[in-house]
Design a protein around this motif. Structure first.
Motif: not given
Length: 196
Positions: A3-18
Motif C-alpha cells: 500500500p505504500s504508493l496507494y492512498k485512496p480517500a476511502v480504502m476499497p472493499t475486498a469485493d472491489v479489490l477482487r
C-alpha cells in the motif's frame, strides 16, 4: 499488495479489490467521466472539451502495464478522437446510443469476457454497460442511478481525476502500481502512506 504508493480517500472493499484485480480492459465514457460534462461552443458552433492531464497519465500507465483502453461514447466528437489518439486508446466507439450493443461488439473485438471489463459511466445511458461488466464504476457528480448501479464510485469528480483514481485502484489491485511508478521514483524508496 504493497500500500505504500496507494492512498485512496476511502480504502476499497475486498469485493472491489477482487473485481479490480480481474480487469483486462478498461472502458470509459467521455462526457462526465473524462471531462466534467460541460460543453463549450466556439464562435463557429463547434463543441470543445477539456481533459484532465492526470487522467491521461493514469490511462497511459494502465496501457503500459498490459491493460488496454476503450471508449464508448454517446456523442460523436472530433475532440474525443484526437484525445483518444494522443492516449493510444485501442478501441473508440462514438455515437453509441445503444451502449449495450456497442459493448457486445467491443468485447468480441477485444477477446475479453464481460467479467474482465471495467467501465466508468455517469448517466442512465450507461446503465446497460454498468449492469453487464465485472467492475462497474461511476463518479460522484454522476446520476444517482449510475452511482447506485456501480460497484465503486470515485472520490474525485468526472473530468477532475476520477479516471486517475480508477487507474491507480486497478494497478494496486493487480500489484502493478509500484512498477508503474518505478521510472518516476528513481532510486528513491517510496514513502510509506497510511491507509485510513
Amino acid at each position: 499488495m504493497n500500500p505504500s504508493l496507494y492512498k485512496p480517500a476511502v480504502m476499497p472493499t475486498a469485493d472491489v479489490l477482487r473485481r479490480a484485480a480481474n480487469v483486462k480492459l478498461l472502458i470509459l465514457d467521455v462526457d462526465g467521466v473524462l471531462t466534467t460534462g460541460y460543453l463549450d461552443y466556439d464562435a463557429h458552433g463547434e463543441a470543445t472539451k477539456s481533459f484532465y492531464v492526470q487522467d491521461g497519465l493514469g490511462m497511459q500507465l494502465l496501457r503500459q502495464n498490459g491493460i488496454p483502453l476503450a471508449i464508448i461514447s454517446g456523442r460523436d466528437s472530433t475532440v474525443t478522437s484526437a484525445r483518444a489518439r494522443d492516449l493510444k486508446v485501442q478501441w473508440v466507439i462514438q455515437g453509441a446510443q445503444d451502449k449495450g450493443a456497442a459493448l457486445a461488439k467491443l468485447t468480441a473485438d477485444a477477446g475479453v469476457s464481460l467479467d474482465e471489463c471495467a467501465y466508468m459511466g455517469d448517466d442512465v445511458i450507461d446503465l446497460p454497460i454498468l449492469r453487464a461488466v465485472g467492475f462497474a464504476c461511476s463518479v460522484p457528480n454522476g446520476h444517482f442511478l449510475a452511482q447506485r448501479t456501480a460497484h465503486w464510485v470515485s472520490h474525485a469528480a468526472g473530468g477532475m481525476g476520477a479516471v486517475r483514481e480508477l487507474s491507480e485502484l486497478i494497478l494496486f489491485a493487480q500489484n502493478k502500481l509500484h512498477a508503474a511508478y518505478a521510472a518516476y521514483l528513481g532510486g528513491d524508496t517510496p514513502p510509506t502512506l497510511e491507509i485510513q
